[in-house]
Structures are given as structure tokens and as C-alpha cells.
Write a protein that holds these residues in place. Structure first.
Motif, PDB file in Angstrom:
ATOM      1  N   GLN A  52       0.827  -1.208   0.000  1.00 33.17           N
ATOM      2  CA  GLN A  52       0.000   0.000   0.000  1.00 33.17           C
ATOM      3  C   GLN A  52       0.859   1.255   0.000  1.00 33.17           C
ATOM      4  OE1 GLN A  52      -2.582  -0.506   3.379  1.00 33.17           O
ATOM      5  NE2 GLN A  52      -3.978  -1.870   2.285  1.00 33.17           N
ATOM      6  N   VAL A  53       1.922   1.268   0.802  1.00 31.13           N
ATOM      7  CA  VAL A  53       2.804   2.434   0.867  1.00 31.13           C
ATOM      8  C   VAL A  53       3.585   2.577  -0.436  1.00 31.13           C
ATOM      9  CG1 VAL A  53       4.737   3.497   2.087  1.00 31.13           C
ATOM     10  CG2 VAL A  53       2.943   2.352   3.383  1.00 31.13           C
ATOM     11  N   LYS A  54       4.070   1.457  -0.978  1.00 29.79           N
ATOM     12  CA  LYS A  54       4.800   1.506  -2.243  1.00 29.79           C
ATOM     13  C   LYS A  54       3.898   2.031  -3.362  1.00 29.79           C
ATOM     14  CE  LYS A  54       7.745  -1.812  -3.261  1.00 29.79           C
ATOM     15  NZ  LYS A  54       8.322  -3.169  -3.450  1.00 29.79           N
ATOM     16  N   ARG A  55       2.650   1.605  -3.366  1.00 29.99           N
ATOM     17  CA  ARG A  55       1.696   2.065  -4.378  1.00 29.99           C
ATOM     18  C   ARG A  55       1.457   3.570  -4.245  1.00 29.99           C
ATOM     19  NH1 ARG A  55      -2.637  -0.819  -3.070  1.00 29.99           N
ATOM     20  NH2 ARG A  55      -1.626  -2.705  -3.799  1.00 29.99           N
ATOM     21  N   LYS A  56       1.432   4.056  -3.005  1.00 29.54           N
ATOM     22  CA  LYS A  56       1.239   5.488  -2.753  1.00 29.54           C
ATOM     23  C   LYS A  56       2.335   6.315  -3.425  1.00 29.54           C
ATOM     24  CE  LYS A  56       1.417   8.819   1.036  1.00 29.54           C
ATOM     25  NZ  LYS A  56       1.587   8.982   2.476  1.00 29.54           N
ATOM     26  N   TYR A  57       3.550   5.786  -3.472  1.00 27.71           N
ATOM     27  CA  TYR A  57       4.685   6.478  -4.072  1.00 27.71           C
ATOM     28  C   TYR A  57       4.921   6.080  -5.527  1.00 27.71           C
ATOM     29  CZ  TYR A  57       5.864   8.545   0.355  1.00 27.71           C
ATOM     30  OH  TYR A  57       5.826   9.293   1.511  1.00 27.71           O
TER      31      TYR A  57
END
Length: 96
Positions: A52-57
Motif C-alpha cells: 500500500q505504501v509503495k503504491r502510494k509512491y
């Protein structure tokens, strides 16, 4: 007869200190990110939260074809864990 005097290999010296970090070298595995967060923050994070965090970036490794039917609730990463994962991604130079 000329083959008898030829060398079977060529020696090349490469100084790695002068080379930039390649994109492949800057990628950390999910396990490395989990270990970093556990060591520095004392929290366990899941692959889902890291994704989820990687997708955010905008760090999308590949398309996920296992989406399900959309009937179940997907847990969202908490702000505290999101901050820890972001720190790990900065540590591994995946984000700035």
C-alpha cells in the motif's frame, strides 16, 4: 599453431566505487523492509501494508491479478506503520 600462444581469458578491472547505484540494487525485498521496521520501530508490518505504501509512491512492481470479488474489507495501513515503512523505503533509497 598460433592458438598455442593465445590467452584463454581477458582480465578487466572495474572500480565499483565510481559507479552509481543501479535501480535494481536500490530495491529492497519485503523481508528486508520488515526487518528494518521491526529493528528500528519494534513493529511488525505485513506485505499488504508495504504494498500500500509503495503504491502510494508509485512503486508498482507488477499488476496484481488476484483481486478477488471485492466483497471483503481490506485492512488499511495505520499512520504509524505507514511512517515506519516510508522511513525504511528512504533508508533503502527507494524514495527520497
Amino acid at each position: 599453431m598460433s592458438k598455442l600462444k593465445s590467452t584463454p581469458h581477458i582480465e578487466v578491472e572495474i572500480n565499483l566505487d565510481e559507479m552509481d547505484l543501479s535501480r535494481a540494487e536500490s530495491k529492497a525485498t519485503y523481508e528486508e523492509i520488515k526487518e528494518y521496521v521491526l529493528k528500528n520501530y519494534g513493529m511488525n508490518v505485513t506485505n499488504l501494508y508495504i504494498a500500500q505504501v509503495k503504491r502510494k509512491y508509485g512503486i508498482i512492481e507488477r499488476i496484481n491479478y488476484n483481486l478477488g470479488e471485492g466483497k471483503t474489507r481490506v485492512p488499511q495501513v495505520t499512520a504509524e506503520k505507514e511512517e515506519a515503512i516510508e522511513d525504511a523505503l528512504r533508508h533503502f533509497q527507494m524514495i527520497s
